[in-house]
Design an enzyme around this catalytic site. Structure first.
Site, short mmCIF file in Angstrom:
data_model
loop_
_atom_site.label_atom_id
_atom_site.label_comp_id
_atom_site.label_asym_id
_atom_site.label_seq_id
_atom_site.Cartn_x
_atom_site.Cartn_y
_atom_site.Cartn_z
N THR A 138 28.17 27.21 -6.55
CA THR A 138 26.75 26.42 -7.38
C THR A 138 27.45 24.58 -5.20
O THR A 138 28.84 24.35 -5.11
CB THR A 138 27.55 25.71 -8.00
N SER A 139 25.96 24.44 -5.27
CA SER A 139 26.06 23.28 -4.27
C SER A 139 26.45 24.02 -3.22
O SER A 139 26.27 24.92 -2.59
CB SER A 139 26.54 22.92 -4.63
#
Length: 366
Positions: A138-139
């Site tokens: 994520t990210s």
């Protein structure tokens, strides 16, 4: 707020105590590791044979331990018998190197080489099925997932990215590139695809398939990056940018899932900021591991999550599969959303709303 955080901590502690094993650091020499990325692993007490491997990469400011506790991958590993490696970024801020020429090149160095050698070590020592190695994050971890798929297509079968950017978007001397983050780095599909191919010029094998998720009001990594990812990976796989299928309210109300053949899938989340919560069971279906059980690797399940679902416009309850918090979610900053032309071109739900422009220009962690 304190009571809310206390409840979250208590819930995560309960989840961890219910696991069949625990997160362990691998201190053995797993190969060249120029930036000193640390390796952590979760091995269930019972595994499938041969064993699939998922590499799960944390967000900026995060750690391997935080990502282990904040997602349900470990619980799913108990249920299905795969192993999860959680790399830990070497920088003080916990962000991954997705910018240097070394990390963007096959066996070139950087964080990506350390992670690649974790995979090679796992294959050599843990009975890992080399054809069933996957990456998710994520990210900043989503960005690194894209880096691993582009620079090491020989190691990975598929990836699932939550709120990232195209491969090479942050390329350059600086760790942070505002032009990329704000979605102002626009390239042709050919240019984006060439960046992936240049990462490993001699590669002639099968590319890992890719699934990416993005929110329409992401103001840390602007949603234009979602459209650029579509351009990049459809070019890599030499397929049309027009979806072969599109499902609205999938996997939940407000989400639209477009497939560009069997190897590229893009999920746009209406009114969701940075980051889209992990839908781990959906990611597992994309990896083809939904039917996997300990003791056997037969019955790999569907390799295109949501493909058998029927489009619907009725409201749906919040999914139980989205367990991870939305790190740094916030309102719109400047971006006015995809145009109607883009939505029609890519087949997404035309009810997706653009976020409102605001003067807030704060920068958040990725």
């Amino acid at each position: 707020m304190f009571a809310y955080k206390a409840l979250i901590t208590l819930a995560l502690s309960g989840i961890a105590s219910a696991l069949t094993s625990s997160l362990q650091q691998v201190t053995a020499n797993f190969g060249s590791n120029p930036t000193n990325v640390k390796m952590y692993v979760y091995k269930p007490t019972a595994v499938a044979t041969p064993t699939p491997l998922i590499v799960a990469m944390h967000y900026c400011t995060g750690t391997a331990q935080a990502y282990f506790s904040g997602t349900s991958l470990a619980q799913l590993a108990d249920q299905h018998g795969f192993i999860v490696v959680y790399p830990n970024a070497p920088t003080a801020g916990g962000c991954w190197d997705v910018a240097s020429s070394a990390t963007l090149s096959h066996n070139g160095g950087g964080d990506s080489l350390g992670i690649a050698n974790m995979v090679r070590y796992a294959i050599a020592n843990w009975g890992i099925d080399s054809t069933r190695v996957f990456a998710t994050g994520t990210s900043s971890g989503a960005m690194m997932t894209n880096v691993m798929l582009g620079a090491y297509p020989d190691l990975f079968a598929a990836g699932s990215l939550y709120s990232g950017v195209p491969f090479g978007c942050f390329a350059g001397p600086n760790a942070w590139n505002t032009q990329c983050a704000t979605g102002e780095l626009i390239k042709t599909p050919q240019q984006w695809g060439d960046q992936v191919r240049a990462a490993y010029p001699g590669f002639t094998g099968t590319r890992p398939k890719v699934q990416f998720w993005h929110g329409t009001i992401d103001t840390t990594l602007y949603p234009q990056n979602f459209w650029e990812e579509i351009k990049q990976w459809t070019n890599v796989f030499n397929v049309s940018q027009t979806p072969t299928s599109n499902l609205t309210s999938n996997p939940q109300a407000g989400y639209s899932r477009a497939s560009f053949g069997p190897n590229v899938q893009a999920i746009l989340a209406q009114n969701v900021g940075h980051t889209v919560p992990e839908h781990e069971t959906d990611t597992l279906a994309w990896f083809g591991l939904s039917s996997l059980v300990p003791g056997s690797s037969s019955g790999s399940g569907s390799s295109s999550a949501g493909a058998g679902s029927s489009p619907t416009s009725t409201a749906a309850p919040s999914p139980t599969g989205a367990t991870s918090p939305q790190y740094g979610q916030c309102g719109g900053i400047g971006w006015t959303g995809p145009t109607g032309t883009q939505l029609i071109l890519y087949g997404f739900d035309s009810t997706v709303n653009a976020c409102e422009s605001t003067s807030d220009s704060s920068q958040e962690s990725t």
